[in-house]
Design a protein around this motif. Structure first.
Motif, PDB file in Angstrom:
ATOM      1  N   GLY A 223       0.834  -1.208   0.000  1.00 35.38           N
ATOM      2  CA  GLY A 223       0.000   0.000   0.000  1.00 35.38           C
ATOM      3  C   GLY A 223       0.863   1.250   0.000  1.00 35.38           C
ATOM      4  N   GLY A 224       1.907   1.241   0.804  1.00 34.82           N
ATOM      5  CA  GLY A 224       2.820   2.390   0.863  1.00 34.82           C
ATOM      6  C   GLY A 224       3.510   2.622  -0.466  1.00 34.82           C
ATOM      7  N   VAL A 227       1.284   4.166  -3.189  1.00 31.48           N
ATOM      8  CA  VAL A 227       1.114   5.616  -3.034  1.00 31.48           C
ATOM      9  C   VAL A 227       2.406   6.353  -3.410  1.00 31.48           C
ATOM     10  N   THR A 228       3.543   5.800  -3.024  1.00 27.95           N
ATOM     11  CA  THR A 228       4.811   6.475  -3.353  1.00 27.95           C
ATOM     12  C   THR A 228       4.983   6.576  -4.869  1.00 27.95           C
ATOM     13  N   ARG A 231       2.822   9.241  -6.137  1.00 30.22           N
ATOM     14  CA  ARG A 231       3.382  10.576  -5.841  1.00 30.22           C
ATOM     15  C   ARG A 231       4.393  10.977  -6.911  1.00 30.22           C
ATOM     16  N   ILE A 234       2.443  11.763 -10.161  1.00 30.55           N
ATOM     17  CA  ILE A 234       1.705  13.032 -10.103  1.00 30.55           C
ATOM     18  C   ILE A 234       2.675  14.189 -10.320  1.00 30.55           C
ATOM     19  N   GLN A 238       2.345  16.721 -13.567  1.00 29.31           N
ATOM     20  CA  GLN A 238       2.172  18.152 -13.340  1.00 29.31           C
ATOM     21  C   GLN A 238       3.424  18.932 -13.716  1.00 29.31           C
ATOM     22  N   PRO A 244      12.101  13.776  -3.987  1.00 27.07           N
ATOM     23  CA  PRO A 244      13.098  12.825  -3.482  1.00 27.07           C
ATOM     24  C   PRO A 244      12.583  11.390  -3.448  1.00 27.07           C
ATOM     25  N   GLU A 245      11.256  11.217  -3.373  1.00 27.62           N
ATOM     26  CA  GLU A 245      10.741   9.852  -3.273  1.00 27.62           C
ATOM     27  C   GLU A 245      10.969   9.050  -4.554  1.00 27.62           C
ATOM     28  N   ILE A 248      13.699   6.356  -4.407  1.00 30.00           N
ATOM     29  CA  ILE A 248      13.624   5.210  -3.506  1.00 30.00           C
ATOM     30  C   ILE A 248      12.674   4.127  -3.979  1.00 30.00           C
TER      31      ILE A 248
ATOM     32  N   PHE B 266      15.578   7.141   5.234  1.00 33.45           N
ATOM     33  CA  PHE B 266      14.800   7.957   4.307  1.00 33.45           C
ATOM     34  C   PHE B 266      13.707   7.131   3.627  1.00 33.45           C
ATOM     35  N   GLU B 270       9.709   7.930   3.900  1.00 35.74           N
ATOM     36  CA  GLU B 270       8.833   8.174   2.743  1.00 35.74           C
ATOM     37  C   GLU B 270       7.677   7.177   2.686  1.00 35.74           C
ATOM     38  N   SER B 274       3.871   8.322   2.631  1.00 35.58           N
ATOM     39  CA  SER B 274       2.880   7.883   1.643  1.00 35.58           C
ATOM     40  C   SER B 274       1.623   7.363   2.327  1.00 35.58           C
ATOM     41  N   LEU B 275       1.802   6.563   3.375  1.00 34.90           N
ATOM     42  CA  LEU B 275       0.639   6.007   4.054  1.00 34.90           C
ATOM     43  C   LEU B 275      -0.109   7.082   4.835  1.00 34.90           C
TER      44      LEU B 275
END
Lengths: 318, 364
Positions: A223-224, A227-228, A231, A234, A238, A244-245, A248, B266, B270, B274-275
């Protein structure tokens, strides 16, 4: 974003993955840096799937340290002569064409003197040797290039600019490395299999408290990651610089891919260690995938390389 | 949520900047404990800044800010490890007042002005839970972060069965609690009820259970925002320290082993981020996804969050073991948060129940 949705649907339908090298690597390289002639010649074959590509980057002495490439391209009348050895070349034995990173200038700093060429795998001087991997399968090869002739038109972009093109792609393609949709689909299949598979206590494996706990933790991590990755996408849609994400998702995505097959091995237990030829049913493929899955933290820039990049570029440690 | 309009993004940024300026000027972290008088001053100033009015609807005298903006205030407070509990007054009560205007509207103005402060009291199942009968409460509450300073308690009673479930509002002045000092220096309370407290029933049955579930998920969203703020500030502090501190003739930040621990921290941070974002978005969505997001986030707080904080201690070395250095306080704050509103393992169980088929379905 459209690709993200497309890939989510493909994974959900268990569709075979599209060719990584053609669609994700060569296509973007050629439409970004190639000549009009190259676009006309190669892009339709990539789109239709008629031509299959392999990636000639890694070498015996240049793995994570890609700038150490030794294969050379020497200028001759009407073209170039390419000599050297490529390693870990996935699906070279099916490929019609290779995108080949070579050294064209030894006088400059290691990253500066590299160039990209299109190389015909049927050309004289190309020898392919299979490498059998940990899962007992043949997907990678050593490719020996013995003074293979390529015409002038085979050069992509400018001479000595190959590193810039390769790096552009790495930045462009990082979300693909997360493999988030394939992981989601694989995880849902593992849940379904674990509900049917009887655990050592005689109950369904999915009734074992310890396994339920581990499923929940993978669920949380997946789930995490979903979403990352969103992100990152997105930011891209845009028009913002990747945050920075972005750096990773490869690290976390690869660890998660491994966590899923590690969990599968514990779900299937003894059934998973019976040699594949005797196996069958729901465990088929899991053991082999689990073994080969060790590669995901090694390839596309080993996770240790990624961590160094995160620490230095993103966090600013020096 | 992730697609906010340019105007919203501008508002978000201004709100965050003004919050950060205020907090760094007035409430900057320091190792020494602060006085009760200081806490009262801070609370008054925060009310004057409009943080409690922000989330109230306009018809109740508020500014109609959404939960994203509330969470960004809580995240900023987390950066300085603000010892005041703000989550209930910023994120939970404005929403609850919107949901239950009849019962709670009269408390909106006092909340906005900082005269009314709210605490959430959950039942402690181990001591028999909280029982409610005819407006009378009995039993013990779970450890509460905000009950000690509150004027009013929102009590979640009898939540294990529809027949017993009740959501109540109790005036704290007439209620008893055992004050406790928490691991990170904050004040906690262990509430107890004797049946003599003046309790107003806000909801019962299914409605009470639904509202309680959303209160819990909102409380988790706030804990996540707070933890993210604390850790993000701690990570930046640690990067500066590692680049400045020299050992073996070179900066600590130049050692690859240290770099990789920081990269791991890090990645953890992150994932937590996100969660937290997913949970914040899901607060306005349907309940199953909301609870699933909140459970995932709470697990991340207890696992990735604490792992990141412990890595920050490890790379900083001995200094992080001292009472005078901020990193240890971040670790303790996360440890407290991990224990509140359901521990890590109970959220793992919850997520398993929400994402896997039930056990025992092949029996009988």
């Amino acid at each position: 974003m459209q690709r993200f949705i497309f890939e989510a649907e493909c994974a959900a339908a268990d569709a075979p993955p599209t060719s990584v090298f053609g669609v994700y690597l060569v296509g973007p390289t050629i439409y970004s840096f190639g000549s009009e002639e190259q676009k006309r010649r190669y892009l339709p074959g990539i789109r239709s799937g008629a031509e299959f590509w392999c990636q000639g980057y890694s070498e015996p002495e240049a793995g994570s340290d890609l700038a150490a490439v030794r294969t050379t391209a020497r200028k001759v009348e009407g073209g170039w002569r390419i000599a050297g050895q490529k390693a870990w070349t996935t699906e070279a034995h099916f490929a019609d064409l290779m995108i080949c990173l070579t050294r064209t200038n030894t006088a400059v700093k290691s990253q500066a003197g590299l160039s990209l060429f299109v190389l015909d795998m049927q050309a004289p001087g190309v020898t392919i040797t299979p490498v059998i991997t940990i899962d007992g399968a043949h997907s990678v090869n050593s490719v020996f290039l013995d003074d293979v002739f390529v015409p002038d038109e085979a050069l992509i972009g400018e001479v000595d600019k190959g590193w810039t093109y390769a790096k552009f792609l790495l930045n462009h393609e990082r979300t693909n490395n997360a493999q988030v949709h394939r992981s989601r689909r694989e995880f849902e299949r593992l849940k379904a299999a674990a509900a049917l598979c009887i655990g050592e206590s005689g109950r369904p494996a999915l009734d074992e408290p310890g396994l339920r706990r581990r499923f929940a933790i993978v669920e949380q991590k997946l789930g995490g990651l979903e979403v990352t990755v969103l992100r990152v996408l997105i930011d891209q849609t845009q028009g913002r610089e990747p945050g920075p994400e972005a750096s990773i998702v490869k690290i976390i995505g690869s660890q998660l891919q491994q966590a899923i097959t590690e969990l599968a091995m514990d779900v299937f237990g003894a059934a998973a260690v019976v040699a594949p030829e005797a196996g069958g049913g729901e465990t088929a493929g899991w053991t082999e995938r689990h073994l080969f899955r060790r590669v995901v933290t090694i390839y596309a820039g080993a996770n240790e390389i990624q961590k160094t990049i995160v620490a230095r570029s993103t966090l600013g440690l020096r | 949520m992730m697609r906010r309009s340019a105007e919203q993004l501008d508002d978000d940024r201004m709100l965050r900047e003004s919050a950060r300026n205020f907090l760094e000027a007035r409430c900057a972290w320091m190792p020494e404990p602060r006085s009760a008088a200081m806490f009262a001053d801070w609370h008054r100033e925060i009310a004057e800044l409009g943080w409690f009015a922000a989330g109230l609807p306009e018809e109740l005298g508020g500014l109609g800010a959404d939960s994203f903006q509330g969470l960004s205030l809580i995240e900023e407070a987390g950066r300085v490890l603000l010892p005041l509990p703000l989550a209930t007054d910023i994120l939970i009560m404005p929403w609850l007042m919107r949901r239950l205007p009849k019962a709670l509207a009269s408390l909106a103005e006092p909340l906005a002005a900082g005269r009314a402060r709210f605490g959430i009291v959950r039942e402690d199942v181990r001591s028999g839970g909280l029982r409610h009968m005819g407006g009378k409460l009995s039993g013990r509450g779970h450890l509460s972060l905000d009950a000690a300073a509150a004027t009013h308690w929102v009590v979640l009673a009898g939540m294990r069965s529809v027949g017993d479930a009740a959501l109540l509002c109790v005036e704290a002045a007439g209620a008893g609690f055992q004050p406790v000092r928490l691991l990170d220096g904050r004040s906690g309370a262990l509430p107890r009820f004797s049946g003599s407290e003046a309790a107003v029933v806000l909801a019962t049955g299914d409605e009470a259970i639904e509202l309680a579930a959303e209160i819990e998920d909102r409380a988790v969203a706030a804990l996540l925002a707070d933890a993210y703020g604390a850790l993000a500030a701690g990570l930046a502090l640690t990067v500066d320290y590692l680049n400045q501190r020299k050992q073996f003739g070179q900066s600590l930040g130049s050692f690859q082993a240290v770099q990789h621990l920081m990269a791991d921290a890090f990645c953890d941070l992150e994932t937590l981020r996100s969660l937290a974002l997913w949970t914040a978005t899901a607060l306005t969505g349907e309940p199953t996804e909301r609870t699933r997001a909140a459970a995932s986030a709470k697990i991340a707080l207890g696992r990735e969050g604490l792992a990141a904080a412990s890595r920050l201690i490890q790379v900083s070395g001995g200094i992080a073991m001292t009472e005078d250095y901020r990193i240890g306080h971040i670790y303790k704050r996360l440890q407290v948060s991990a224990a509140l509103h359901g521990g890590t393992e109970s959220h793992i169980d919850k997520l398993a129940a929400l994402s896997l088929p039930p056990t025992g379905r092949n029996e009988g």
